[in-house]
Write a protein that holds these residues in place. Structure first.
Motif, PDB file in Angstrom:
ATOM      1  N   THR A  13       0.848  -1.176   0.000  1.00  0.00           N
ATOM      2  CA  THR A  13       0.000   0.000   0.000  1.00  0.00           C
ATOM      3  C   THR A  13       0.884   1.226   0.000  1.00  0.00           C
ATOM      4  N   CYS A  14       0.344   2.321  -0.458  1.00  0.00           N
ATOM      5  CA  CYS A  14       1.077   3.576  -0.523  1.00  0.00           C
ATOM      6  C   CYS A  14       0.731   4.399   0.703  1.00  0.00           C
ATOM      7  N   SER A  16       0.301   8.284   2.052  1.00  0.00           N
ATOM      8  CA  SER A  16       0.177   9.693   1.686  1.00  0.00           C
ATOM      9  C   SER A  16      -0.497  10.421   2.830  1.00  0.00           C
ATOM     10  N   GLU A  17       0.217  11.339   3.447  1.00  0.00           N
ATOM     11  CA  GLU A  17      -0.335  12.135   4.526  1.00  0.00           C
ATOM     12  C   GLU A  17      -1.011  11.256   5.569  1.00  0.00           C
ATOM     13  N   HIS A  19      -2.377   8.345   5.231  1.00  0.00           N
ATOM     14  CA  HIS A  19      -3.402   7.443   4.714  1.00  0.00           C
ATOM     15  C   HIS A  19      -2.744   6.274   3.992  1.00  0.00           C
ATOM     16  N   ARG A  21      -2.992   3.778   0.865  1.00  0.00           N
ATOM     17  CA  ARG A  21      -3.634   3.710  -0.453  1.00  0.00           C
ATOM     18  C   ARG A  21      -3.137   2.476  -1.185  1.00  0.00           C
ATOM     19  N   GLY A  23      -2.250   0.287  -4.726  1.00  0.00           N
ATOM     20  CA  GLY A  23      -1.562   0.618  -5.959  1.00  0.00           C
ATOM     21  C   GLY A  23      -1.419  -0.597  -6.847  1.00  0.00           C
ATOM     22  N   LEU A  67       5.120   7.662  -4.677  1.00  0.00           N
ATOM     23  CA  LEU A  67       4.205   7.396  -5.787  1.00  0.00           C
ATOM     24  C   LEU A  67       4.704   6.274  -6.687  1.00  0.00           C
ATOM     25  N   CYS A  82       1.722   3.821  -6.729  1.00  0.00           N
ATOM     26  CA  CYS A  82       0.611   4.195  -5.873  1.00  0.00           C
ATOM     27  C   CYS A  82      -0.592   4.610  -6.721  1.00  0.00           C
ATOM     28  N   GLU A  84      -2.727   6.678  -6.029  1.00  0.00           N
ATOM     29  CA  GLU A  84      -2.913   8.123  -5.939  1.00  0.00           C
ATOM     30  C   GLU A  84      -2.227   8.870  -7.083  1.00  0.00           C
ATOM     31  N   GLU A  87      -4.553  10.247  -9.538  1.00  0.00           N
ATOM     32  CA  GLU A  87      -5.220  11.492  -9.160  1.00  0.00           C
ATOM     33  C   GLU A  87      -4.285  12.687  -9.305  1.00  0.00           C
ATOM     34  N   ILE A  88      -3.032  12.504  -8.878  1.00  0.00           N
ATOM     35  CA  ILE A  88      -2.070  13.600  -8.857  1.00  0.00           C
ATOM     36  C   ILE A  88      -1.588  13.944 -10.258  1.00  0.00           C
TER      37      ILE A  88
END
Length: 111
Positions: A13-14, A16-17, A19, A21, A23, A67, A82, A84, A87-88
């Motif tokens: 899992t990734c 981020s802040e 959390h 996530r 991948g 990421l 990741c 995310e 999204e980024i």
């Protein structure tokens, strides 16, 4: 993607802040079972992702470290991507997933 091969280990899992996530794990083995060359492909892709992210979000290149993470599993090069990233920087996510598909690399979806 047309074909997805599953690796024996689940995708990491990734983070981020704070959390977690999910991948994708791109494995440096082709569908034929042969190792993908060049041997530094995962590091190169991680670098490309960092450039995409930096261009998209100036000053955010440090974020690229979580990421896209290159590593070795046994003797096989892998790249954890990741979710995310989609999204980024959707362009970077599409690029890396197309790269894997075009080069017949094995992809394990995240949890």
């Amino acid at each position: 993607m047309s074909t997805i091969d599953v690796c024996p280990k689940p995708a990491d899992t990734c983070r981020s802040e704070g959390h977690r996530r999910t991948g994708h794990r791109i494995v440096g083995l082709m569908h034929s079972g042969k190792p993908f060359r060049p041997g530094d492909w995962a590091e190169r892709l991680a670098g490309v992702i960092a450039l995409f992210v930096k261009e998209r979000r100036p000053g955010s290149s440090v974020a690229a470290t979580w990421l896209a993470v290159p590593y070795v599993d046994g003797s096989v090069k892998c790249l954890d991507v990741c979710a995310e990233l989609a999204e980024i920087c959707p362009e970077a996510f599409d690029f890396v997933m197309r790269f894997a598909e075009d080069n017949e690399l094995r992809i394990q979806p995240g949890r």
